[in-house]
Scaffold this motif. Structure first.
Motif, mmCIF file in Angstrom:
data_model
loop_
_atom_site.group_PDB
_atom_site.id
_atom_site.type_symbol
_atom_site.label_atom_id
_atom_site.label_comp_id
_atom_site.label_asym_id
_atom_site.label_seq_id
_atom_site.Cartn_x
_atom_site.Cartn_y
_atom_site.Cartn_z
ATOM 1 N N ILE A 199 1.244 -1.380 0.529
ATOM 2 C CA ILE A 199 -0.049 -0.041 0.028
ATOM 3 C C ILE A 199 1.057 1.033 0.196
ATOM 4 O O ILE A 199 2.477 1.248 0.856
ATOM 5 C CB ILE A 199 -1.010 -0.075 1.190
ATOM 6 C CG1 ILE A 199 -1.316 -1.125 1.317
ATOM 7 C CG2 ILE A 199 -1.652 1.185 1.313
ATOM 8 C CD1 ILE A 199 -2.164 -1.402 3.297
ATOM 9 N N GLU A 200 0.697 2.574 -1.482
ATOM 10 C CA GLU A 200 1.317 3.600 -0.756
ATOM 11 C C GLU A 200 0.145 4.332 -0.946
ATOM 12 O O GLU A 200 -0.580 4.434 -1.921
ATOM 13 C CB GLU A 200 2.157 3.219 -2.120
ATOM 14 C CG GLU A 200 2.755 4.934 -2.128
ATOM 15 C CD GLU A 200 3.422 5.877 -1.254
ATOM 16 O OE1 GLU A 200 4.645 4.559 -0.584
ATOM 17 O OE2 GLU A 200 3.221 6.766 -0.443
ATOM 18 N N LYS A 201 0.520 5.902 -0.029
ATOM 19 C CA LYS A 201 -0.039 6.448 -0.036
ATOM 20 C C LYS A 201 -0.251 7.890 -1.214
ATOM 21 O O LYS A 201 -1.016 8.247 -1.387
ATOM 22 C CB LYS A 201 -0.600 7.741 1.213
ATOM 23 C CG LYS A 201 0.799 8.235 2.161
ATOM 24 C CD LYS A 201 0.121 8.089 3.299
ATOM 25 C CE LYS A 201 1.398 9.480 4.171
ATOM 26 N NZ LYS A 201 2.202 9.697 3.470
ATOM 27 N N GLY A 220 12.973 0.023 8.459
ATOM 28 C CA GLY A 220 13.201 1.150 7.902
ATOM 29 C C GLY A 220 13.151 2.389 9.032
ATOM 30 O O GLY A 220 13.473 2.411 10.630
ATOM 31 N N ASP A 221 12.760 3.737 8.994
ATOM 32 C CA ASP A 221 13.601 4.957 9.364
ATOM 33 C C ASP A 221 11.592 4.747 10.636
ATOM 34 O O ASP A 221 12.057 5.196 11.642
ATOM 35 C CB ASP A 221 12.999 6.370 8.532
ATOM 36 C CG ASP A 221 13.526 6.585 7.867
ATOM 37 O OD1 ASP A 221 14.439 6.190 7.314
ATOM 38 O OD2 ASP A 221 13.906 7.858 7.036
ATOM 39 N N VAL A 222 10.974 4.191 10.213
ATOM 40 C CA VAL A 222 9.803 4.205 11.256
ATOM 41 C C VAL A 222 10.224 3.373 12.952
ATOM 42 O O VAL A 222 9.919 3.569 13.829
ATOM 43 C CB VAL A 222 8.632 3.437 10.295
ATOM 44 C CG1 VAL A 222 8.843 1.881 10.634
ATOM 45 C CG2 VAL A 222 7.173 3.880 11.953
ATOM 46 N N GLY A 239 14.629 11.870 -0.489
ATOM 47 C CA GLY A 239 16.105 12.420 0.496
ATOM 48 C C GLY A 239 16.726 11.325 0.181
ATOM 49 O O GLY A 239 17.447 12.533 -0.986
ATOM 50 N N THR A 240 17.460 10.831 -0.220
ATOM 51 C CA THR A 240 18.893 10.263 -0.686
ATOM 52 C C THR A 240 19.290 10.140 -1.760
ATOM 53 O O THR A 240 19.894 11.212 -2.219
ATOM 54 C CB THR A 240 18.694 8.598 -0.553
ATOM 55 O OG1 THR A 240 17.576 7.921 0.691
ATOM 56 C CG2 THR A 240 19.726 8.189 -0.584
ATOM 57 N N LEU A 241 17.957 9.772 -3.115
ATOM 58 C CA LEU A 241 18.421 10.062 -3.971
ATOM 59 C C LEU A 241 18.299 11.464 -4.953
ATOM 60 O O LEU A 241 19.417 12.391 -5.485
ATOM 61 C CB LEU A 241 18.422 8.628 -5.290
ATOM 62 C CG LEU A 241 18.147 7.956 -5.161
ATOM 63 C CD1 LEU A 241 17.737 6.927 -6.266
ATOM 64 C CD2 LEU A 241 19.144 7.310 -5.521
#
Ligand SMILES: Cc1cc2nc3c(=O)[nH]c(=O)nc-3n(C[C@H](O)[C@H](O)[C@H](O)COP(=O)(O)OP(=O)(O)OC[C@H]3O[C@@H](n4cnc5c(N)ncnc54)[C@H](O)[C@@H]3O)c2cc1C
Ligand SMILES: NC(=O)c1ccc[n+]([C@@H]2O[C@H](COP(=O)([O-])OP(=O)(O)OC[C@H]3O[C@@H](n4cnc5c(N)ncnc54)[C@H](O)[C@@H]3O)[C@@H](O)[C@H]2O)c1
Length: 466
Positions: free
Chosen positions: A34-36, A309-311, A48-50
């Motif tokens: 799922i992606e919001k 991950g970051d969470v 961020g990174t790229l």
């Protein structure tokens, strides 16, 4: 088969979500992701990174910075850098990464759902799309990979187009003459360097006594002095008291200093994206920064709910997010594969110059009471260093005095984030001086520095024994 039931539901499509989904799918599990946001890839691909690494490369190119010290070559900024010059390559790279992620998920037959995911109960996830419609799906296992967002302290008027965080900076409309960067952590220092080499007057205010606190002190000191040499001003042990954005931006610091920067970048940390997940419905606890607690298997308080991950907080890197998610899925489905993270992780800081490290620092070895010997080799004594015009970089190795096993590797200079992997592999294999002495390296290369840093350490050790 019930089309709303899955072995795994992943919430979030950043590095943790993508790699966790692919890992489970590769081993035959049915996976929903799922992606919001309209774009896949999370902070790593989109904000961020790229984007930041691509902007760094563009800034190096536009400024001619890499060629600064080539004998007889004099390149300075040839024209006024426009926002289009600065952002266009970033937009291409980001788009290519989004396509790559979609392709990877399709190849693994991961079913993609668009919308905001939240827990209804232990195994049911609601997906609310932007048009307000709701779909519900069920999963035996859930991976929380929702990432983090910039922390926005309330004293900053983020509605003003001159006040940015690390997400909104990608929408900048014009190059400011000067910039105040709040927070001398990784994000603050990376962006400070990019803007400084483009000719913007950059000041970094940092509440602690030094920038990028996690680096070996000697590398951090060299980084600070090289950043100062490109015009960056550091204000340590200070922070912002108030900001008034009128015709000019008036900033008052705690120390009493007043500044009028053309723009502000606030980079003082990030918060986990957990507020709308309904975690209380499954008994998963978060701290005041929205960070989820996990055990060594990346399992939350709810045994079938994993997070990566970051969470889950520090180190909060794309590199570690991917690995944590893979390991989490191996544990969740008992895949008899890689069930632990590597014991030593690399860190790469894409400042100008870049820095990288793995293993112990001098400070951590002193704290642990371990006897060590330092070996150093500098880019200005290396043929490749001369060719590329980097005369300030150096490699620093830390060996156990007793048996010359490598304990830590630290590099500042061109290609540091690539070079570190030689040392990282030696660390993971518990190797040391012998390996670097025995190996024949390509010439001319920066990698050769490993041999000369080892000679240096052996010389110092012999001198200590006399
Ligand atoms: C400026 C900057 C530079 C960085 N540079 C580096 C670097 O050089 N190297 C490095 O290793 N790391 C770097 N990082 C860190 C790296 O970007 C993050 O560690 C990484 O993106 C974390 O991955 P993630 O999958 O945990 O989360 P994210 O990449 O944040 O992805 C989370 C995804 O979940 C989605 N989501 C959130 N909530 C929901 C919901 N309820 N329902 C559905 N979807 C949801 C989000 O929209 C997002 O797409 C940098 C970060 C920043 C900000
Ligand atoms: N190259 C990389 O690997 C890379 C690059 C960018 C970001 N990241 C990730 O993103 C995370 C977030 O980066 P970040 O730089 O926002 O956070 P950070 O935690 O690295 O740094 C924040 C800095 O801001 C300082 N600070 C906090 N409040 C302040 C205040 N009021 N005034 C002055 N200084 C203040 C802190 O002391 C700290 O040094 C990093 O921890 C890292 O995990 C990684």
């Amino acid at each position: 088969m019930d089309s709303s039931k899955f072995d795994l539901i992943v919430i979030g499509s950043g590095p943790a979500g993508e790699k966790g989904a692919a890992q489970a799918a590769y081993f035959g599990k049915s996976v929903a992701l799922i992606e919001k946001e309209p774009e896949l890839g999370g902070a790593a691909a989109n904000t961020g990174t790229l984007p930041s690494k691509t902007l760094r490369e563009t800034a190096l190119f536009l400024s001619g910075f890499r060629n600064r010290d080539l004998s007889g070559v004099n390149l300075s900024i040839k024209h006024q850098v426009t926002i289009r010059d600065f952002l266009v390559h970033e937009q291409h790279v980001t788009q290519e990464e989004r396509v790559r992620i979609l392709d990877n998920l399709s190849r693994h037959h991961v079913q993609l759902f668009r919308g905001t995911g939240s827990f209804v109960d232990a195994h049911t996830i609601s997906i609310r799309s932007n048009d307000g419609s709701e779909t519900r799906i069920q999963g035996d296992v859930v991976l929380i990979a929702v990432g983090s967002s910039p922390f926005r302290p309330p004293i900053y008027p983020f509605e003003d187009p001159r006040v940015w965080d690390s997400d909104t900076i990608l929408q900048l409309q014009h190059m400011p003459k000067s910039m105040l960067v709040v927070g001398g952590g990784v994000i603050g220092c990376e962006y400070a360097c990019m803007f400084a080499i483009l000719g913007i007057e950059v000041t970094v205010v940092e509440q602690r006594g030094r920038a990028v606190g996690s680096l070996d002190a000697e590398i951090a000191a060299s980084l600070q002095s090289q950043m100062e040499s490109i015009g960056i001003r550091f204000l340590f042990n200070d922070s912002v008291e108030s900001v008034h954005a009128g015709e000019e931006i008036d900033v008052q610091l705690k120390s009493g200093l007043a500044l009028k920067p053309g723009a502000i970048l606030v980079s003082s940390g990030r918060n986990g994206n957990t507020h709308d997940l309904g975690l209380d419905r499954v008994g998963v606890v978060v701290n005041e920064r929205g960070v989820v607690n996990v055990n060594a298997r990346y399992q939350t308080e709810a045994p079938h709910v994993y997070a990566a991950g970051d969470v889950i907080g520090s180190p909060a890197l794309a590199s570690t997010a991917m690995e944590q998610a893979r390991v989490a899925m191996v544990n969740a489905f008992d895949l008899k594969y890689k069930s632990d993270m590597a014991v030593i992780l690399p860190y790469g800081i894409y400042t100008i110059p870049e820095c990288s490290m793995a293993g112990e620092t001098e400070e951590s070895l002193k704290k642990k009471g371990i006897d060590y010997v330092v070996g150093k080799a500098t880019y200005d004594t290396n043929a490749r260093g001369h060719i590329i015009g980097d005369d300030k970089g150096f490699l620093k190795l830390l060996f156990a005095t007793e048996d010359m096993r490598l304990l830590g590797v630290h590099i500042i200079g061109e290609q540091a984030t690539e070079l570190v992997h030689v040392g990282l592999t030696a660390l993971l294999l518990k190797q040391g001086a012998d390996l670097f002495i025995q190996t024949c390296y390509n010439y001319p290369t920066l990698t050769e520095l490993y041999k000369y840093a080892t000679y240096d350490a052996l010389g110092r050790r012999a001198a200590q024994k006399k």
